[in-house]
Design a protein around this motif. Sequence first.
Motif, PDB file in Angstrom:
ATOM      1  N   LYS A   1      -7.270   3.782  -0.918  1.00 56.67           N
ATOM      2  CA  LYS A   1      -5.886   3.334  -0.814  1.00 56.67           C
ATOM      3  C   LYS A   1      -5.281   3.153  -2.203  1.00 56.67           C
ATOM      4  O   LYS A   1      -5.946   2.692  -3.131  1.00 56.67           O
ATOM      5  CB  LYS A   1      -5.800   2.017  -0.031  1.00 56.67           C
TER       6      LYS A   1
ATOM      7  N   LEU B   1     -12.095   5.046   3.393  1.00 57.99           N
ATOM      8  CA  LEU B   1     -10.694   5.219   3.000  1.00 57.99           C
ATOM      9  C   LEU B   1     -10.505   4.868   1.531  1.00 57.99           C
ATOM     10  O   LEU B   1     -11.177   3.972   1.000  1.00 57.99           O
ATOM     11  CB  LEU B   1      -9.775   4.337   3.852  1.00 57.99           C
TER      12      LEU B   1
ATOM     13  N   THR C   1      -8.241   1.511  -4.603  1.00 62.19           N
ATOM     14  CA  THR C   1      -9.383   0.833  -3.979  1.00 62.19           C
ATOM     15  C   THR C   1     -10.085   1.778  -3.014  1.00 62.19           C
ATOM     16  O   THR C   1      -9.463   2.643  -2.399  1.00 62.19           O
ATOM     17  CB  THR C   1      -8.931  -0.422  -3.198  1.00 62.19           C
TER      18      THR C   1
ATOM     19  N   TRP D   1      -2.298   1.224  -4.205  1.00 66.44           N
ATOM     20  CA  TRP D   1      -1.418   0.052  -4.127  1.00 66.44           C
ATOM     21  C   TRP D   1      -0.449   0.075  -5.299  1.00 66.44           C
ATOM     22  O   TRP D   1      -0.810   0.381  -6.417  1.00 66.44           O
ATOM     23  CB  TRP D   1      -2.234  -1.241  -4.153  1.00 66.44           C
TER      24      TRP D   1
ATOM     25  N   THR E   1      -2.558   6.148   1.669  1.00 66.16           N
ATOM     26  CA  THR E   1      -3.960   6.083   2.094  1.00 66.16           C
ATOM     27  C   THR E   1      -4.538   7.489   2.085  1.00 66.16           C
ATOM     28  O   THR E   1      -4.014   8.385   2.760  1.00 66.16           O
ATOM     29  CB  THR E   1      -4.087   5.480   3.503  1.00 66.16           C
ATOM     30  N   TYR E   2      -5.612   7.673   1.334  1.00 64.68           N
ATOM     31  CA  TYR E   2      -6.277   8.976   1.234  1.00 64.68           C
ATOM     32  C   TYR E   2      -7.385   9.038   2.276  1.00 64.68           C
ATOM     33  O   TYR E   2      -8.304   8.209   2.272  1.00 64.68           O
ATOM     34  CB  TYR E   2      -6.868   9.173  -0.157  1.00 64.68           C
ATOM     35  N   ARG E   3      -7.292  10.036   3.137  1.00 63.52           N
ATOM     36  CA  ARG E   3      -8.294  10.220   4.189  1.00 63.52           C
ATOM     37  C   ARG E   3      -8.951  11.582   4.003  1.00 63.52           C
ATOM     38  O   ARG E   3      -8.255  12.586   3.919  1.00 63.52           O
ATOM     39  CB  ARG E   3      -7.655  10.136   5.578  1.00 63.52           C
TER      40      ARG E   3
ATOM     41  N   ALA F   1      -7.568  -5.523   1.852  1.00 60.39           N
ATOM     42  CA  ALA F   1      -7.371  -4.131   1.474  1.00 60.39           C
ATOM     43  C   ALA F   1      -8.067  -3.172   2.426  1.00 60.39           C
ATOM     44  O   ALA F   1      -7.552  -2.078   2.683  1.00 60.39           O
ATOM     45  CB  ALA F   1      -7.874  -3.910   0.042  1.00 60.39           C
ATOM     46  N   HIS F   2      -9.252  -3.539   2.941  1.00 62.41           N
ATOM     47  CA  HIS F   2     -10.020  -2.653   3.823  1.00 62.41           C
ATOM     48  C   HIS F   2     -10.621  -3.488   4.944  1.00 62.41           C
ATOM     49  O   HIS F   2     -10.801  -4.706   4.822  1.00 62.41           O
ATOM     50  CB  HIS F   2     -11.129  -1.932   3.046  1.00 62.41           C
TER      51      HIS F   2
ATOM     52  N   CYS G   1       0.867  -1.193   0.000  1.00 61.23           N
ATOM     53  CA  CYS G   1       0.000   0.000   0.000  1.00 61.23           C
ATOM     54  C   CYS G   1       0.894   1.230   0.000  1.00 61.23           C
ATOM     55  O   CYS G   1       1.631   1.484   0.966  1.00 61.23           O
ATOM     56  CB  CYS G   1      -0.907  -0.014   1.228  1.00 61.23           C
TER      57      CYS G   1
ATOM     58  N   HIS H   1      -0.320  13.714  -3.066  1.00 55.75           N
ATOM     59  CA  HIS H   1      -1.347  12.741  -2.656  1.00 55.75           C
ATOM     60  C   HIS H   1      -2.367  13.382  -1.721  1.00 55.75           C
ATOM     61  O   HIS H   1      -2.696  12.840  -0.653  1.00 55.75           O
ATOM     62  CB  HIS H   1      -0.718  11.537  -1.963  1.00 55.75           C
TER      63      HIS H   1
ATOM     64  N   CYS I   1     -14.904  -3.865   0.257  1.00 54.05           N
ATOM     65  CA  CYS I   1     -14.186  -3.083  -0.762  1.00 54.05           C
ATOM     66  C   CYS I   1     -15.133  -2.878  -1.940  1.00 54.05           C
ATOM     67  O   CYS I   1     -15.433  -3.825  -2.679  1.00 54.05           O
ATOM     68  CB  CYS I   1     -12.922  -3.811  -1.181  1.00 54.05           C
TER      69      CYS I   1
END
Length: 575
Positions: A572, A570, A564, A574, A278-280, A544-545, A275, A317, A549
Motif C-alpha cells: 500500500k 498487499l 507498506t 500512503w 494498493t498494489y496487488r 495499515a494491513h 491510502c 501504479h 505489517c
Amino acid sequence: MDQLLAYGDSDEEISPSDRDESVLVKPAEPSSPIDIPKLSSHSLQVAPLIVSDHDLHKRVAIPDPETKGINYNPKYEELFRAAAGPSNPFKSEKEKAMKNMLTGYVEPAHIDKFHFDRNIRSFDTLGYAQDPSAEAGNKFVGDVKKATETGGASMFDGVKTGGQKRKRTKNFDSSDVDGYTGPWAKYDDEETTSKPDPKLQKEMDEIVKKKRMQSRMGRKALLEEQAGNAEESFTFHLKESADYQGRSWMEPPLHTGVNLRADYVPEKCFIPKRCEFTYRGHNKAINALRWFPQSAHMFMSCSMDCKVKLWDVYNNHRVIMTYSGHRMPVKDVQFNNEGNEFLSASFDRFIKLWDTETGQVKQRFHTGHIPFCVKFNPDEDKQNMFLAGMQNKKIIQWDTRSGEIVQEYDRHLGPVNSITFFDKNRRFCSTSDDKSLRIWEWEIPVDTKLIQNAGLHSIPTMTKSPTEKWIVGQSMDNRIVLFQLIDDKLRFAKKKAFRGHMVTGYACSVDFSPDMGFLISGDSEGKLFVWDWRTHKIVARWKAHEQPCIAALWHPHEKSRILTGGLDGLVKMWN
C-alpha cells in the motif's frame, strides 16, 4: 433341693424331655425371699453341637489359603470331584478342554527316533507326512494331494525336491585365452546385471540424496543440479520497452512534480493522511521492499510466492517486471548503486544475481545453507563485492567477477539476520539470533567489538539514519533500540528507545523520514506507528494491513509518501 421340690410342685406339668433341657438355678440366700420365674422349655440349649459322620462325607477339601494346609485327610473321591457351580463364561473352548498338564492334554505314545526324523523332515521339505496317530493307519497330513501322487514317498526314499545342481558354461580349452573359464565359469541362468524396480529405485535415490547432503561438496553438487532444473524466467508487463525518444523504461520520469535527484532532501516531512493506492500482484506474504536507487521512482518486492516484482510509483501504479527463478520463498532482495543489477536470496539456498532490465540471471551463488540477508558494498569501486548473512552463523563475502568466496566472517553463535555498513563503508555491523551485535573491519574476519548485555534481545532488522549518525534496530522485546555513531565508534544508547508497538516474533523493518523528523515501523497487528524522533512519542498510528505489517519505507524525496507491505500479500502507498 427344697427349692427344686417347690419348683416341681407347681401347677404346670413338666414333661421328661423338658426336664432334661432344664437348667439348675443357683440357690438363693435363706434370708432373702425367692421369686422363681416361669421359664419356657426352649429358651436355653444345654446339649453341645455334635457333627455327624454324614456331614463329614459331604465336606469338600478346601485348603486354608493362609496356612496352605488341610485340616483332615480327604478321600480320593473328594479331591477329584467335579467342580460345582456355574462355568466361567469368559473362558474359550480350548481353556475349557480337559488338561493333564499346564499346556494341554498329552496322551502317552511311543515312536522310534528314525521314523520321527523321517516324518518331520518330509513334512518340512515335501509338505506332507504320515499321520502319527494310531487310529489313522496309512493316512497323511499336510499336502494330501501331493502325497497321493508320490505314493507317500519320504526323504528317505530319495524323492527329488527340485534342488538340482545348476549347470555352468565351462570352457577348459587353455588355448582359448579370452574364452577360458576353468572351474569358475558362470551359471547358465546367472544374471550378471540387474536393475531394480521403480519403487526400489526411488527409495535408493532418496538414500543417496541424503548421504550427499551430509557433505559440503555433495550439497554443492546437488544444488547445482537443482539450479539447472529450476525454471528461470521473467515477464515484462509494459507494452513497449522504450518511449518515443528511445529512452529505456528504467529511466526516471520527468513530469511527476517531484524532484527525484539523488541529492535532494525535503526540508520538512508530514504524516500521510490516506491510502493512495494498493498494489496487488503477490498471492502470499511480503518479505521485503526496496526503493530503486537514487531516484526511487520504482520499488521492488519479494514474497513467499517465490517471485520478485518491480513496481511503478508515479505513472500507472502497476507491475513492470516479474522475475521467477527460485523454487522456494524469496527472503531478501538488494539493488546495487546504479540499480541495473540486484541480488535475491531465497530459502532454496541460492543467491542469484539478476539483470534488472533484461531479467536474465547472471550468476548463482550457494554454500548449501539458507541466506537470510544480502548487502552490496556501497563503495563505487567495490560494487562487485557483496555480503550474505547465512543460517550457519557465518557471513560470506563473494566476488561477482569470479563467483568465488573471498572471505568468511565466522564469530556469531546463531543465524545472521542483518548487515549494516557505516564509517564511510570501512566497517559494518551484524546482528544475529545470539542476541549480540558485532562490528567488523572490511575483509578482516575478526570482530573488533561485541555489544551484548542482559537487556539486549535479538535484532532481526537494522536501519541507518540519513545523517549517518544513528543506527536503529527492531528488537524482539517490543522496542526500537538506538546505536549512536560518535567519532567512528558505535555506542549502545541504553536509556533511549521507542516503545508502544508489538513486534515479537516478526522481523518488521524500521525507516526514517528524509528530514530525520519521524521514525516509522509496522507491528504484528497490522498497524503502522509513527514516532517523533526528538521526543520519542507516538504521533500517529493506524491500521495499515489486516495481517502483520512487515515492511515500511518512507520515500527519500517526498514529504509524506510511505510504502507498506504485509503478510496479506498487499503493498500500500500512503500519502
